[in-house]
Design a protein around this motif. Structure first.
Motif, mmCIF file in Angstrom:
data_model
loop_
_atom_site.group_PDB
_atom_site.id
_atom_site.type_symbol
_atom_site.label_atom_id
_atom_site.label_comp_id
_atom_site.label_asym_id
_atom_site.label_seq_id
_atom_site.Cartn_x
_atom_site.Cartn_y
_atom_site.Cartn_z
ATOM 1 N N ASP A 139 0.837 -1.214 0.000
ATOM 2 C CA ASP A 139 0.000 0.000 0.000
ATOM 3 C C ASP A 139 0.868 1.260 0.000
ATOM 4 O O ASP A 139 0.588 2.219 -0.724
ATOM 5 N N SER A 140 1.937 1.255 0.802
ATOM 6 C CA SER A 140 2.854 2.408 0.836
ATOM 7 C C SER A 140 3.535 2.596 -0.516
ATOM 8 O O SER A 140 3.739 3.738 -0.969
ATOM 9 N N TYR A 141 3.876 1.496 -1.153
ATOM 10 C CA TYR A 141 4.481 1.518 -2.485
ATOM 11 C C TYR A 141 3.558 2.249 -3.457
ATOM 12 O O TYR A 141 3.969 3.195 -4.150
ATOM 13 N N ALA A 142 2.298 1.847 -3.483
ATOM 14 C CA ALA A 142 1.322 2.490 -4.377
ATOM 15 C C ALA A 142 1.105 3.959 -4.004
ATOM 16 O O ALA A 142 1.027 4.826 -4.884
ATOM 17 N N ASN A 143 1.030 4.245 -2.706
ATOM 18 C CA ASN A 143 0.836 5.627 -2.255
ATOM 19 C C ASN A 143 2.016 6.511 -2.628
ATOM 20 O O ASN A 143 1.832 7.664 -3.035
ATOM 21 N N LYS A 192 2.048 9.853 -4.935
ATOM 22 C CA LYS A 192 2.503 11.155 -4.430
ATOM 23 C C LYS A 192 3.761 11.669 -5.107
ATOM 24 O O LYS A 192 3.895 12.853 -5.376
ATOM 25 N N TYR A 193 4.729 10.757 -5.349
ATOM 26 C CA TYR A 193 6.063 11.195 -5.756
ATOM 27 C C TYR A 193 6.501 10.715 -7.133
ATOM 28 O O TYR A 193 7.559 11.110 -7.617
ATOM 29 N N GLY A 194 5.706 9.844 -7.764
ATOM 30 C CA GLY A 194 6.044 9.368 -9.092
ATOM 31 C C GLY A 194 6.833 8.065 -9.091
ATOM 32 O O GLY A 194 7.107 7.467 -8.048
ATOM 33 N N LEU A 195 7.187 7.648 -10.294
ATOM 34 C CA LEU A 195 7.818 6.345 -10.492
ATOM 35 C C LEU A 195 9.159 6.171 -9.780
ATOM 36 O O LEU A 195 9.509 5.058 -9.384
ATOM 37 N N LEU A 196 9.911 7.239 -9.626
ATOM 38 C CA LEU A 196 11.229 7.105 -9.002
ATOM 39 C C LEU A 196 11.147 6.635 -7.557
ATOM 40 O O LEU A 196 12.118 6.098 -7.014
ATOM 41 N N MET A 205 7.651 10.665 -18.150
ATOM 42 C CA MET A 205 6.545 10.590 -19.112
ATOM 43 C C MET A 205 5.174 10.736 -18.464
ATOM 44 O O MET A 205 4.184 10.929 -19.157
ATOM 45 N N PHE A 206 5.119 10.661 -17.119
ATOM 46 C CA PHE A 206 3.824 10.649 -16.444
ATOM 47 C C PHE A 206 3.689 11.768 -15.427
ATOM 48 O O PHE A 206 4.594 12.011 -14.636
ATOM 49 N N LYS A 207 2.533 12.426 -15.449
ATOM 50 C CA LYS A 207 2.201 13.423 -14.445
ATOM 51 C C LYS A 207 1.682 12.761 -13.182
ATOM 52 O O LYS A 207 1.932 13.229 -12.080
ATOM 53 N N LYS A 208 0.924 11.685 -13.381
ATOM 54 C CA LYS A 208 0.298 11.032 -12.241
ATOM 55 C C LYS A 208 0.066 9.557 -12.553
ATOM 56 O O LYS A 208 -0.328 9.200 -13.660
#
Length: 159
Positions: free
Chosen positions: A41-45, A49-53, A91-94
């Protein structure tokens, strides 16, 4: 498919080759399920919040790590996954990933498998939004700094 067979094989070996000192109690199993669920869940959150990095915090960087991302037919090592994530991050905003279903099976005090269906809503830098449904299965390993993704694969499900 080879990765799934490998994951199942590792799980079977770990559960059948263990000794009594590896047996985990019901309360220990529940604790592991809670910890791994919280990590995923934290991974997805964090991605939301912060993007793919932010993924790097959750990936095991050992030589035994591998992942088969959507669209790939072979397992990728950590360095390759890191390069792909880094290349695609801008490449992604969200990205909003949410588990529809998630099942975690503890195999030992430091290894657990998981499988689940995830819904991902991705908005690129041109404000184009796409929704995907994915099936993910993997192995988590408990390290000194928490649970990490060790092996797995993600595949797209038909819409």
């Amino acid at each position: 498919m080879k990765c799934l067979i490998l994951i199942v094989g590792i799980g079977c070996c770990m559960t059948s080759c263990g000794n009594s000192s590896v047996v985990i109690t019901g309360s220990e199993k529940q604790k592991i399920i809670t910890e791994v669920t919280s990590t995923l869940d934290s991974y997805a959150n964090d991605i939301r919040k912060y993007g793919l990095l932010s993924e790097f915090k959750y990936l095991d960087s050992s030589d035994t790590f591998f992942w088969v991302p959507p669209g790939f037919k072979v397992a990728l090592c950590y360095d390759t996954v890191r390069a792909v994530i880094t290349r695609n991050a801008g490449m992604f905003k969200k990205i909003d990933n949410q588990w529809d279903t998630l099942r975690i099976i503890p195999l030992s005090k430091s290894i657990a498998t998981y499988t689940g269906r995830m819904r991902s809503v991705m908005t690129d830098v041109h404000d184009s939004t796409n929704t995907y449904t994915m099936l993910e299965t993997g192995i988590m390993i408990k390290r000194s700094n928490g649970w990490k993704l060790l092996h797995g694969q993600t595949g797209m499900l038909p819409q």
